[in-house]
Every structure is written in C-alpha cells, then in structure tokens.
Design an enzyme around this catalytic site. Structure first.
Site: not given
Ligand code: GUN
Ligand code: ZN
Length: 390
Positions: A320, A277, A353, A105-106, A315, A317, A102-103
């Site tokens: 388990c 994610d 798990h 900023g968030f 499960c 994993c 991810d960049s």
């Molecule tokens: N992670 C969760 N939401 C966002 C989003 O709107 N922008 C960025 N860059 N990461 C995120």
């Molecule tokens: Zn498990």
C-alpha cells in the site's frame, strides 16, 4: 508510571514501560534470545515453517520479530532428525528473529477427530499413514528443544468445546498443571528457551483462579491463557481474560492463545493481555479478504475492478505504501481484484497487508498506552469500525 520496572529469567527479560491509568492495558519490552519485541504484540502463524506464500524477508519487512511455528507440524515434517541435523527451525526457514512454538496437543485435538487424551499424553493416528502415535509432555518438549524456539509452550489438556462438563473441565485443568511439572522436568534448555505455562479451566472463573494460583507458583518466564477462541460468547471471553489477568504477576508477559480479530485484540489489551496469535489474518487473505480500519474488504467483489487506489489508503505495508518514482502507481485494488480469483499473487499481497495491519494495530495501541490515551484509542477504533452505531 514513573519508571520502568523489570524482571528477568535466564532467557527472557521483561521491562514494563507504561500502564494505562484507566484500563489494565500495559506497554512493555520483552527481550528474547533473538532480540527485543515490543508488547502488546500480534504474532502471525507460520504453520509449516513458512507463512504461506511470503518469504522471510517479506515477513521481516512487515516489522514481525516473533512468529509462531507448530510443534505438531514440524515434528511430522521434516521430523526431529532433520531438525537436529539442520540445527533448529531458525536455520530451517532462514529466520533470524524470534520463534514461538505451540506444544502440539491443541492442534491434534482440534484437527484430528480421533485424538484421545489420557494421563500419559495425547493419542492420535498419524495423518500420513494411520499408525497410532502418542504425544507426551516429555516428547513435546523434546521436539521443541530440537526446534530451538525462543518461547516453548507446555503440553496442556485443552477442551475444544465450550460444553459445561465441569468434571471433565476440572480434570483437564488439573492435568494441565501435572503436565506442566512434567514439561519443566523434561526441558533441556531453560537457559536459551523460555517455557510458558497455559491457564485452563473453561468458562468457570473459580477454576480459572485456582489454575492461575497453581501455574504462577511454578514461576515460568511467561504465562498463557488457553481454552478460549472456541466460539464462546464475547462476555464470557472477557470475564475469563479479566479473571486471569487479575491474578497474574505484573512483571511477566501474558499471552492469550488463538485470538486474532482486531476487536478482540483491542479489548484483550484493555483487559491486561500482551500477546496474541491467530491463523485468521493469513487464512482470510487467501480467501481474498483485506483487513482494514473500516472492516473487511472482499477484493473479489466487482466494485474493485476499476479501483486504482491502494488496498488501504494510509497503510504503510509494502503493497500500500506510496512509491517514490514518478508516475508509478504501486499495487492497486484493481490489480488484487483481477488476480484474486485464480492467481496466488493476490493471496501473497493480501497476506503481507493483513499481517502488517495486525502488527501496526498493536504498535498504535502501544503508543496510545505510553501516552496514557488508551481509552480514547479504543473509542476511535470502534467508531471507525462501526460508524452506524454511533
Ligand atoms: N491455541 C489456542 N488455544 C490453545 C490452548 O488452549 N492450548 C494450546 N496449546 N494452544 C492453543
Ligand atoms: Zn497495506
């Protein structure tokens, strides 16, 4: 669907394998520089170049082939010089599969109260020594180029509140489009790293549609939907995801950022999203919680003190799954319970798990889509989770 449809850009190939005949769910293969990954997919978050408490081998054993790192954290520590010296984040963490970053900023806006956004970039005070810093689109991309991640994210102007300040929302949406242009211009490795744009526009569907048109025109290898995961109502969340997926091309991966509850994954897949994610599965593991088909179990509860079954029956994993050796018991709920209060081993086992659970949920969803049985899968999933509401 009769045959696979494919699209490629320099460093990403997207093969659409099947589409659900009732919902918008899709099954596909996304091939990245470090190998293919099957979509829909959950991506665990390894913030500091490691998934807290588990080794790269253990992560690989869950089936994970694409995990997240954060530009913001790696840029502060170990920093760009060390990343350049070691040759990127794959080498730094001994991970031979794919990485998405991810960049940054968030993370700054959500973690640091003192971050402010201007046209130049995101200004904040270093959490290490308080010195003023500025993260621009160019700097974020330069850091992500040094990290060498297979997927890099544009810097976006993201509002962490669900406040209906439409003027500020519009400013953030339009600025995110301008920043995408700056990110594209700054990107040094388009042949080995795939940049995804991020759709903003809050809960306003027209603004979302406008943003989709602008972003799609810039033809990035993949497309993310941002600005959710902020505690908005579920129906608002669904409306935004649906309004976006409706506008997006079929032959590109779609990533809904920051989403991780199993219910949200299953619903978002039905709405046409492919990638997700969230820190929640690994964070809740450290609080002693196991995610299961029947809901969350807090392993600290007394009821598990003498429970010699696995964390979740059936499960697959590493914790388990049944052990072949005769007389061996494997990891029991009792073992996890007795260690959950103070020993880190319980957090490690529950992390394995929970990550496996999330990856497997998406594997099962994918199989159901390929067999064109996704609506039945969704029904069964919710019936198991909420048996009292049937
Ligand atoms: N992670 C969760 N939401 C966002 C989003 O709107 N922008 C960025 N860059 N990461 C995120
Ligand atoms: Zn498990």
């Amino acid at each position: 669907m009769a045959s696979t449809m494919s699209a490629s850009s320099a460093a990403l190939r997207f093969d659409l394998i099947a589409k659900c005949s009732t919902t918008r769910a899709r099954a596909s293969v996304m091939t990245l520089p470090h190998g293919p990954v099957n979509l829909p997919l959950f991506m665990p978050v390894a913030t500091q170049a490691s998934l807290k408490g588990i080794t790269p081998e253990q992560l690989e054993d869950t089936g994970c082939r694409l995990c997240l790192n954060n530009t913001y954290h790696l840029g502060l520590k170990p920093g760009q010089e060390v990343l350049d010296a070691v040759g990127g984040a794959h080498k730094l963490q001994g991970w031979k599969h794919n990485i998405l970053t991810d960049s940054g900023g968030f993370q700054m806006v959500s973690l640091l109260k003192l971050a402010t956004v201007t046209e130049e970039g995101v200004r904040f005070l270093s959490p290490h020594d308080g010195t003023p810093m500025l993260l621009t689109p160019e700097h974020s991309i330069s850091l992500q180029n040094s990290i060498g991640s297979d997927i890099i994210m544009q810097l976006d102007d993201v509002l962490v509140t669900t406040s209906p300040d439409l003027a500020r929302m519009r400013e953030a949406m339009e600025r995110s489009v301008r920043w995408l242009d700056r990110c594209i211009a700054a990107h040094k490795n388009p042949h080995s790293q795939n940049m995804f744009c991020i759709i903003q526009g809050g809960l306003d569907l027209d603004m979302r549609r406008e943003c989709c048109r602008e972003m799609v025109a810039r033809d990035t290898p993949g497309i993310a939907i941002g600005g959710l995961s902020g505690g908005e109502a579920k129906d608002d969340f669904c409306r935004v995801v649906a309004a976006c997926t409706e506008q997006l091309p079929d032959l590109k991966p779609r990533y809904v950022m920051g989403i991780g509850y199993p219910e949200d994954l299953v619903v978002s897949v039905a709405l046409g999203a492919d990638m997700f994610d969230c820190v929640w599965p690994t964070r809740t593991a450290r609080f002693g919680n196991a995610i299961t088909k029947h809901g969350m179990l807090n392993m600290k509860r007394e009821m598990f003190a003498a429970d010699f079954g696995p964390i979740e029956e059936g499960c697959g994993c590493a914790c388990c799954r049944p052990i072949e050796e005769e007389g061996a018991m494997g990891i029991t709920r009792a073992f996890v319970h007795h260690n959950a209060a103070k020993e880190t081993v319980a957090a490690h086992l529950l992390t394995i798990h929970n990550v496996y659970y999330q990856l497997n949920l998406m594997r099962e969803a994918r199989e159901a889509i390929i067999e064109d049985k996704y609506p039945a899968f969704v029904k069964e999933f919710f019936a198991r989770l909420y048996p009292d509401r049937q």
